[in-house]
Design a protein around this motif. Sequence first.
Motif, PDB file in Angstrom:
ATOM      1  N   LYS A  91      44.235 -23.434 -68.241  1.00 57.46           N
ATOM      2  CA  LYS A  91      42.808 -23.055 -68.435  1.00 57.46           C
ATOM      3  C   LYS A  91      41.705 -23.152 -66.874  1.00 57.46           C
ATOM      4  CE  LYS A  91      42.301 -24.644 -73.318  1.00 57.46           C
ATOM      5  NZ  LYS A  91      41.985 -25.641 -74.132  1.00 57.46           N
ATOM      6  N   TYR A 134      42.717 -19.994 -65.245  1.00 60.76           N
ATOM      7  CA  TYR A 134      42.053 -19.138 -65.704  1.00 60.76           C
ATOM      8  C   TYR A 134      40.484 -18.959 -65.016  1.00 60.76           C
ATOM      9  CZ  TYR A 134      39.206 -15.955 -68.911  1.00 60.76           C
ATOM     10  OH  TYR A 134      38.568 -15.096 -69.704  1.00 60.76           O
ATOM     11  N   ARG A 135      39.753 -20.325 -65.309  1.00 60.98           N
ATOM     12  CA  ARG A 135      38.482 -20.139 -64.925  1.00 60.98           C
ATOM     13  C   ARG A 135      38.466 -20.138 -63.260  1.00 60.98           C
ATOM     14  NH1 ARG A 135      38.193 -24.725 -68.553  1.00 60.98           N
ATOM     15  NH2 ARG A 135      38.897 -26.213 -66.621  1.00 60.98           N
ATOM     16  N   LEU A 173      41.049 -15.927 -62.684  1.00 62.52           N
ATOM     17  CA  LEU A 173      40.989 -14.931 -63.769  1.00 62.52           C
ATOM     18  C   LEU A 173      39.846 -14.398 -64.334  1.00 62.52           C
ATOM     19  CD1 LEU A 173      44.298 -15.813 -65.416  1.00 62.52           C
ATOM     20  CD2 LEU A 173      43.876 -14.489 -63.147  1.00 62.52           C
ATOM     21  N   GLU A 174      38.921 -15.330 -64.613  1.00 67.58           N
ATOM     22  CA  GLU A 174      37.688 -15.117 -65.606  1.00 67.58           C
ATOM     23  C   GLU A 174      36.945 -13.879 -65.078  1.00 67.58           C
ATOM     24  OE1 GLU A 174      34.591 -17.563 -68.418  1.00 67.58           O
ATOM     25  OE2 GLU A 174      35.446 -18.658 -66.534  1.00 67.58           O
ATOM     26  N   HIS A 175      36.597 -13.974 -63.720  1.00 65.43           N
ATOM     27  CA  HIS A 175      35.837 -12.859 -63.141  1.00 65.43           C
ATOM     28  C   HIS A 175      36.540 -12.062 -62.199  1.00 65.43           C
ATOM     29  CE1 HIS A 175      32.492 -15.172 -65.088  1.00 65.43           C
ATOM     30  NE2 HIS A 175      32.971 -16.313 -64.447  1.00 65.43           N
ATOM     31  N   SER A 176      37.707 -12.019 -62.598  1.00 61.82           N
ATOM     32  CA  SER A 176      38.377 -11.031 -61.698  1.00 61.82           C
ATOM     33  C   SER A 176      38.805  -9.655 -62.081  1.00 61.82           C
ATOM     34  CB  SER A 176      40.031 -11.694 -61.339  1.00 61.82           C
ATOM     35  OG  SER A 176      40.608 -10.844 -60.397  1.00 61.82           O
ATOM     36  N   ALA A 213      43.939  -9.728 -61.550  1.00 59.87           N
ATOM     37  CA  ALA A 213      44.476 -10.660 -62.408  1.00 59.87           C
ATOM     38  C   ALA A 213      45.803 -10.675 -62.849  1.00 59.87           C
ATOM     39  CB  ALA A 213      43.569 -10.748 -63.510  1.00 59.87           C
ATOM     40  N   TYR A 215      48.574 -14.304 -72.161  1.00 60.73           N
ATOM     41  CA  TYR A 215      47.143 -13.695 -71.596  1.00 60.73           C
ATOM     42  C   TYR A 215      47.685 -12.599 -70.819  1.00 60.73           C
ATOM     43  CZ  TYR A 215      42.794 -12.807 -68.823  1.00 60.73           C
ATOM     44  OH  TYR A 215      41.690 -12.156 -68.467  1.00 60.73           O
TER      45      TYR A 215
END
Length: 307
Positions: free
Chosen positions: A46, A49-50, A53-56, A61, A100
Motif C-alpha cells: 500500500k 503504491y502511494r 504507482l498511484e500517479h505513475s 508502473a 495489481y
Amino acid sequence: MKKCKIVKCAKCQIRDASPGSLYCEKCERGYYSSIDPLYSDNYPFKQFYRDELEHSDPIRALALLDDVLLIYQYYKTYKIYEPVLRGLTYQEEHEQAENYFYELFSNVLEERLGSIGAKFDPLSLKKQFNDFRDLLWHLNQQISDKPDSYVGVAEIKPILLFFKKLLRSKEINMSADFIDRLGYFFDPGSAIFILELFSEVAGSSDDAIRKFVRIAKTLKNTYRDELIRRVVNLPVVLLKPWVHQELAFSHWCRNNCKGIIEMATATGKTLVGLMAIQKLAADFEQNGKRGHVLIASHSRAILNQWK
C-alpha cells in the motif's frame, strides 16, 4: 524424547524460525539491523503504491512492478537479493503487488489490442499471460548458469531465437524480424517485452496469441529442462520464403525428399536448401534420431554463404 518441529520464518518463509520465535534471526533484526523487528523493516505494498504507482504512467508502473516481482522470484528461488516489499510476511505483500500487476497489464494490453481491432477474451488473455510469464522464468533459469552473479540480462540471444522459431512454426507462420527490435529495446524477460510481443502477434490473427502460448507450453512440457537447448539447436528457417521457393520445396517433398532444385541465380536456392534441412531435422527429431548434412560446393565463396 519428543522432537521439536522446525517451522519456517513467518516473515520471509525461507529460513528456519529461531527457537521460541516466529521469525528467523535475520528477520528479527530487521532489514536495517534495527532492534525493533518491524518498525524499520516495514514497506508494505500500500505504501509502495502511494509512493510509486498511484500517479505513475501505466507503462512505468508496469516496469516497476515487474522488477519488484522479479527480485522476489530470485529471492524465493536462489535466496539472493532482499525483497523490496516488506510487511508482516513477504508473500502477502507480493501477492497484492502481483494482483495489481496482472490487472494493470491486462488493461494496457486490452487497450492495445482494441486499437488494432483484435478480438480477445479478457480472462483467457490473463491466463495466457500467466502461462507465458512462467515459461520466460523457466527459460531464464536454464540460461542463467550462475544466478548468484545475475546482473541485468544474461544470454538474451537464445531467448530471442526461441521466440523467432515459435513464430515461424506452421501454425503461426509470421515474420519474426520484429523480435530483434524488441530485444534491443526491452529485456526479453520483462512484462514490457511480453506486452509488445503479444501486440505484434495479435496483429496476424485473432487467435495468434493463443496458438503462440499453446505451442510454447507444449514444447515446455515435452522438453522440460532441455527446452532451450533442444529448440534453439533445432534448425528452423527464420525468413519467410517466396511463393516460388515454397513451390520448389513442395515438389521436392512430393518426390520423397530427393532430387535437384534448378533455379536461376539469386532466386533463393540456398533458402530452399535450408527448408529441406529443417524438414529432415524435424523428421529425425520426431523419431528420436540425429543426422548430419553435407554441404558441397565448387567454390569457397559459395560455401561461405551457407554459414
